[in-house]
Design an enzyme around this catalytic site. Sequence first.
Site, PDB file in Angstrom:
ATOM      1  N   LYS A 169       0.894  -1.504   0.254  1.00 51.74           N
ATOM      2  CA  LYS A 169      -0.063   0.018   0.056  1.00 51.74           C
ATOM      3  C   LYS A 169       0.618   1.522  -0.281  1.00 51.74           C
ATOM      4  O   LYS A 169       1.241   1.604   1.348  1.00 51.74           O
ATOM      5  CB  LYS A 169      -0.674  -0.043   0.847  1.00 51.74           C
ATOM      6  CG  LYS A 169      -1.896   1.296   0.904  1.00 51.74           C
ATOM      7  CD  LYS A 169      -2.286   1.953   2.296  1.00 51.74           C
ATOM      8  CE  LYS A 169      -1.436   3.363   2.564  1.00 51.74           C
ATOM      9  NZ  LYS A 169      -2.152   3.820   1.635  1.00 51.74           N
ATOM     10  N   GLU A 244       9.281   1.679  11.128  1.00 53.38           N
ATOM     11  CA  GLU A 244      10.037   2.741  10.776  1.00 53.38           C
ATOM     12  C   GLU A 244       9.351   4.158  11.337  1.00 53.38           C
ATOM     13  O   GLU A 244       8.765   4.474  10.200  1.00 53.38           O
ATOM     14  CB  GLU A 244      10.688   2.603   9.478  1.00 53.38           C
ATOM     15  CG  GLU A 244      11.715   1.259   9.322  1.00 53.38           C
ATOM     16  CD  GLU A 244      12.851   1.181  10.168  1.00 53.38           C
ATOM     17  OE1 GLU A 244      12.894   2.358  10.878  1.00 53.38           O
ATOM     18  OE2 GLU A 244      13.648   0.190   9.712  1.00 53.38           O
ATOM     19  N   CYS A 278      13.170  11.292   7.762  1.00 52.34           N
ATOM     20  CA  CYS A 278      12.706  10.658   9.230  1.00 52.34           C
ATOM     21  C   CYS A 278      14.245  10.924   9.580  1.00 52.34           C
ATOM     22  O   CYS A 278      14.445  11.116  10.678  1.00 52.34           O
ATOM     23  CB  CYS A 278      12.284  10.114   8.641  1.00 52.34           C
ATOM     24  SG  CYS A 278      13.792   8.315   7.583  1.00 52.34           S
ATOM     25  N   GLU A 378       8.549  16.131  15.722  1.00 53.45           N
ATOM     26  CA  GLU A 378       9.239  16.021  14.203  1.00 53.45           C
ATOM     27  C   GLU A 378       8.226  17.562  13.742  1.00 53.45           C
ATOM     28  O   GLU A 378       7.041  16.876  13.420  1.00 53.45           O
ATOM     29  CB  GLU A 378       8.997  14.794  13.658  1.00 53.45           C
ATOM     30  CG  GLU A 378       9.410  14.340  12.572  1.00 53.45           C
ATOM     31  CD  GLU A 378       9.271  13.198  12.054  1.00 53.45           C
ATOM     32  OE1 GLU A 378       7.717  12.522  11.875  1.00 53.45           O
ATOM     33  OE2 GLU A 378      10.114  12.890  11.216  1.00 53.45           O
TER      34      GLU A 378
HETATM   35  P1  NAD Z   1       1.919   8.665   7.731  1.00 54.63           P
HETATM   36  O1  NAD Z   1       2.182   8.293   8.622  1.00 54.63           O
HETATM   37  O2  NAD Z   1       1.243  10.345   7.118  1.00 54.63           O
HETATM   38  O3  NAD Z   1       1.694   7.835   6.212  1.00 54.63           O
HETATM   39  C1  NAD Z   1       2.293   6.394   6.475  1.00 54.63           C
HETATM   40  C2  NAD Z   1       1.759   5.940   5.468  1.00 54.63           C
HETATM   41  O4  NAD Z   1       0.326   5.512   6.328  1.00 54.63           O
HETATM   42  C3  NAD Z   1       0.322   6.345   4.373  1.00 54.63           C
HETATM   43  O5  NAD Z   1       0.681   5.364   3.256  1.00 54.63           O
HETATM   44  C4  NAD Z   1      -0.646   6.333   4.743  1.00 54.63           C
HETATM   45  O6  NAD Z   1      -1.408   6.415   3.763  1.00 54.63           O
HETATM   46  C5  NAD Z   1      -0.504   5.388   5.380  1.00 54.63           C
HETATM   47  N1  NAD Z   1      -1.652   4.950   6.782  1.00 54.63           N
HETATM   48  C6  NAD Z   1      -2.099   6.585   7.286  1.00 54.63           C
HETATM   49  N2  NAD Z   1      -3.036   5.940   8.251  1.00 54.63           N
HETATM   50  C7  NAD Z   1      -3.274   4.247   8.318  1.00 54.63           C
HETATM   51  C8  NAD Z   1      -4.043   3.830   9.204  1.00 54.63           C
HETATM   52  N3  NAD Z   1      -4.811   4.330  10.031  1.00 54.63           N
HETATM   53  N4  NAD Z   1      -3.293   2.591   8.728  1.00 54.63           N
HETATM   54  C9  NAD Z   1      -2.694   2.062   8.066  1.00 54.63           C
HETATM   55  N5  NAD Z   1      -1.784   2.603   7.528  1.00 54.63           N
HETATM   56  C10 NAD Z   1      -2.210   4.226   7.512  1.00 54.63           C
HETATM   57  O7  NAD Z   1       3.304   8.958   7.435  1.00 54.63           O
HETATM   58  P2  NAD Z   1       3.494  10.540   6.341  1.00 54.63           P
HETATM   59  O8  NAD Z   1       3.260  11.653   6.280  1.00 54.63           O
HETATM   60  O9  NAD Z   1       3.538   9.445   4.235  1.00 54.63           O
HETATM   61  O10 NAD Z   1       5.182  10.758   6.233  1.00 54.63           O
HETATM   62  C11 NAD Z   1       5.745  11.469   7.144  1.00 54.63           C
HETATM   63  C12 NAD Z   1       6.178  10.408   8.219  1.00 54.63           C
HETATM   64  O11 NAD Z   1       6.458   9.471   7.888  1.00 54.63           O
HETATM   65  C13 NAD Z   1       7.127  11.632   8.898  1.00 54.63           C
HETATM   66  O12 NAD Z   1       6.586  10.551  10.708  1.00 54.63           O
HETATM   67  C14 NAD Z   1       8.858  10.180   8.690  1.00 54.63           C
HETATM   68  O13 NAD Z   1       9.215  10.357   9.879  1.00 54.63           O
HETATM   69  C15 NAD Z   1       8.253   9.298   8.629  1.00 54.63           C
HETATM   70  N6  NAD Z   1       8.952   8.731   7.924  1.00 54.63           N
HETATM   71  C16 NAD Z   1      10.181   7.970   8.623  1.00 54.63           C
HETATM   72  C17 NAD Z   1      10.885   7.002   8.318  1.00 54.63           C
HETATM   73  C18 NAD Z   1      12.114   5.940   9.147  1.00 54.63           C
HETATM   74  O14 NAD Z   1      12.429   5.369   8.044  1.00 54.63           O
HETATM   75  N7  NAD Z   1      11.905   5.518  10.117  1.00 54.63           N
HETATM   76  C19 NAD Z   1      11.305   7.193   6.391  1.00 54.63           C
HETATM   77  C20 NAD Z   1      10.613   8.207   5.819  1.00 54.63           C
HETATM   78  C21 NAD Z   1       9.207   8.892   7.039  1.00 54.63           C
END
Ligand code: NAD
Length: 476
Positions: A169, A244, A278, A378
């Site tokens: 997804k 992650e 991140c 963050e």
């Molecule tokens: P997000 O958590 O809003 O979304 C990530 C994914 O999760 C998307 O595909 C989203 O549609 C899905 N999602 C949202 N709600 C969900 C639910 N209830 N159940 C299952 N899936 C769901 O994050 P974002 O805004 O897309 O990305 C930014 C965040 O990602 C930041 O916090 C960043 O630090 C983190 N990030 C972490 C890493 C790492 O390797 N640790 C790398 C990149 C980004």
Amino acid sequence: MRIIDKIYINGQFVTPQGTEVQTLINPSTKQIIGQVTLANAKDVQDAVSAAKQAFKTFKHTTVEQRANMLQRLHDAVLARKDELSEAFVEEYGSAAAAAPNFTDLAVNSFIWAKETLESFAFTKQIGTANVRLEPLGVIGIITPWNANYTYIASKLATAIAAGCTTVIKPSELSAIQTQLITECLHAADIPAGVINIVTGTGQEVGAELTRNPDIAKISFTGSTDVGKIIQRGAADTMKRVTLELGGKSPNIVLDDADLNQAIPLALMLCYGNNGQSCMAASRLIVPEHRLEEVKAIVSAFVPNIKVGDPQDLSTQIGPMVSQKQYDRVQRYIQSGIDEGAELVAGGLGHPEGLEYGYFVKPTVFANVKPAMTIAQEEIFGPVLSILTYQFEEEAIEIANDTVYGLAAYISTPDLEKANRIAAQIEAGVVMINGVMVDMNAPFGGFKQSGIGREFGVYGLEEHLEPKSISGYLIQD
Ligand code: NAD
């Protein structure tokens, strides 16, 4: 205008049963550039059935067969790497000079996984037990928008190396990139059902993956808040999770560092990937008696950072990905001002002349106190918080004083001292003088930055279930 109205199930591009349509916006211009029809929970169930069926034979494939598949995936993604980079620039706003690095990571992740696979022992003798490491099953992969196809590639590569099948997804904000990489994966001629891709919202598609009893594990990259929802949801079916999550990474500059090198590096470690990273080094921790020098370098350097059209190869910072992300960054800048931090560069609003996109000003606050919101949360944008310390122990204490623990950075010519400090930092990855971590080393977070590790042997083992057999010696 791109119309994306297919998802990928069981080796075929099919029309989703979901009917919700979402527009895709170029963040540099706010122009509509496409629309995507989103999958629904029923589509996920079909994808999971296909992956479950495929797993019955895929789990018996040999190392050589899977290594060949990883090579084909590498070749297929490599063949369209320029298009992928272009889509990353257009749809996400990555600076064109930086985008190929992310695409290279996607391409190379298949080769790195292949190398790990070819040297990995799937059976071991421990005392009198034979231990077999068996593929977990169907992996649900959920990716964010800040490097969508890079995460798809690296997570998929590990799953395939392990002998697992997948339902992916991707972020719903990255449908153009997803469409392209799906075409690449399809061209690699992987057995039907091993790769399934269902673009949809987190609430609908992500939630169904999390609760579906035929998903063995969720491999998630995204925010800590959503990571917690996934972990709670996964508990009902006792799914394994790799999470992650977010970070608030410290960058400790030691007293002996050359500030003319360390501070420009610190700024770019915070501003890389438009600050939407991140691993962004968003807390700069400097000796108190050198703060004025640090501020002088910041004031001279930041106005020369090029913000603007990401297609321009000299651009260093492109736009935020969306209006929501732009607003979030503005709120944090306002909170820095309200809580009494000193604005050294940037500030509220768009950079002059860049009102037509989601551009923000690269911003630096000094005199940030550890309890301030901008020192703890963050931001996910180009906003740097400078904190000060008097003694090394205090620097380490400040560095560890958040709920996060993803990455940390240390600047000093004294590598022994840096290594000693690294041992005291609560973070999954510590980088000295900006040296990037090896891609086969474990990657992941301490504390609320996540659970589990990705890449290399550590990542592979998280897709395998150990089974101890006694009374029989396995010969394979
Ligand atoms: P997000 O958590 O809003 O979304 C990530 C994914 O999760 C998307 O595909 C989203 O549609 C899905 N999602 C949202 N709600 C969900 C639910 N209830 N159940 C299952 N899936 C769901 O994050 P974002 O805004 O897309 O990305 C930014 C965040 O990602 C930041 O916090 C960043 O630090 C983190 N990030 C972490 C890493 C790492 O390797 N640790 C790398 C990149 C980004």
